[in-house]
Structure formats: C-alpha cells, structure tokens
Design an enzyme around this catalytic site. Structure first.
Site, mmCIF file in Angstrom:
data_model
loop_
_atom_site.group_PDB
_atom_site.id
_atom_site.type_symbol
_atom_site.label_atom_id
_atom_site.label_comp_id
_atom_site.label_asym_id
_atom_site.label_seq_id
_atom_site.Cartn_x
_atom_site.Cartn_y
_atom_site.Cartn_z
ATOM 1 N N CYS A 174 0.494 -1.144 0.155
ATOM 2 C CA CYS A 174 -0.154 0.138 -0.384
ATOM 3 C C CYS A 174 1.064 1.656 0.004
ATOM 4 O O CYS A 174 1.242 1.357 -1.344
ATOM 5 C CB CYS A 174 -1.044 -0.231 1.423
ATOM 6 N N HIS A 175 1.022 2.480 1.102
ATOM 7 C CA HIS A 175 1.771 3.376 1.583
ATOM 8 C C HIS A 175 3.066 3.043 1.049
ATOM 9 O O HIS A 175 3.736 3.721 1.657
ATOM 10 C CB HIS A 175 1.315 3.980 2.443
#
Length: 186
Positions: free
Chosen positions: A111-112
């Site tokens: 994700c991040h």
C-alpha cells in the site's frame, strides 16, 4: 500457502500502520510455520489505524535498535499513511530496510509502504505497485509502477491495498521458499 517452518521474518512498523496490513501477514506467515517478529522503534505496543480511525494495539516483539537483519530471511513493510511516513525519517529504520535488500533477501511492501522503498533507493529501476496515490512518487524515484494486485521483481514483492493481502502473502511465501535472489542491476 508454502510451508515456512524454520524461516524468520521481521515486520517493521510503528504507530499508524494499517491494521489488516500488519495483522493478516502476521497471522498467515505464522500459520505457515514462520517465526515472525514485529519490530518497531517503539517498545511495548504500537497502535494500528483501522480504515478511518485508530485501531487496536499490537505487541512489539523486538525494538528496532535490538533487531539484527542477519537474524531474518525476509522483511514485511505494512502500509497505512502514518506508519511509513514516520519510518522514512528514522535513519535506523532506513538502514534496517536497506540491509535486507543489500543481502538479497525478500522484501515485501504493502500500500503506502513503498515510500520506504523510494526513500532507501530500492524502488529505482524496479517493477512495483503501491497505493495509487504513490504512483507519481514511484515513477519520479525511477521505479516502474504497475497497476496490479501484486508485483514481484527479483525478491521485491509489492501490493496495492488491503484487498490484495491474500495474493500478497501467497507470493511472499513463494519468494521466501525460493530463498535469496541474486539481483541483476536495475
């Protein structure tokens, strides 16, 4: 899922990790027989972020300053917006991530978390995915961003968001079983 008995995996996180992105890999990798440690700059417990608000506490198994990359076969980096942003200004965390890569070990980022791959220079020349808001960051860092649920490039395993966690864990386990990757220059 591949059997991972005898394998040791570090999950590097701090406050604000996305709840499922730490808990799902932790559970699946442990169920597959791996020894998994939650490693954090913080001692005691760290609090997750669950979609729209603070989530549950997770126990830290080892403080970052006491964790040695040579004790592990692979590294998992959960996302959440807060967690990788805090870690990417932490020199010890960046050194920890870099040493796994330098030793040709498996690195997984969700994700991040690819922010940490950008910060450490790992993203450069590599195929990877991330949460879509990081696409420009990845490209500017010289990475080859792909819109896919999971992308694997020579021992680097990345995924877009929590919906892709099953596929991410599967791919990660497969890479860990294959062992160290002799990386060609990007």
């Amino acid at each position: 899922m591949h059997h991972l008995s005898g394998k040791r995996i570090a999950v590097l996180a701090t406050h604000g990790f996305e709840q499922s992105e730490l808990e799902v890999p932790l559970k699946k990798l442990r169920e597959a027989g791996a020894g998994v440690h939650v490693v954090s700059p913080e001692a005691g417990e760290i609090r997750g972020w669950d979609k729209k608000d603070w989530g549950d506490m997770v126990t830290v198994d080892k403080r970052l300053e006491d964790a040695r990359p040579e004790d592990y076969d692979a590294l998992v980096l959960p996302g959440g917006q807060i967690n990788p942003d805090l870690l990417r200004v932490e020199p010890k965390a960046l050194e920890f991530v870099k040493s796994f890569w330098a030793d040709n070990k498996i690195v997984g980022a969700i994700c991040h978390a690819p922010w940490l791959l950008i910060e450490t220079g790992i993203a450069k020349g590599r195929r990877l995915t991330s949460y879509h808001s990081l696409k420009t960051d990845v490209i500017n860092a010289g990475g080859k961003w792909e819109d896919a649920e999971v992308v694997t490039d020579q021992g680097l395993v990345t995924s877009r968001h929590p919906g892709d966690l099953d596929a991410f864990c599967e791919k990660l386990a497969e890479e860990i079983v294959e062992g160290r990757h002799e990386r060609r220059a990007a």
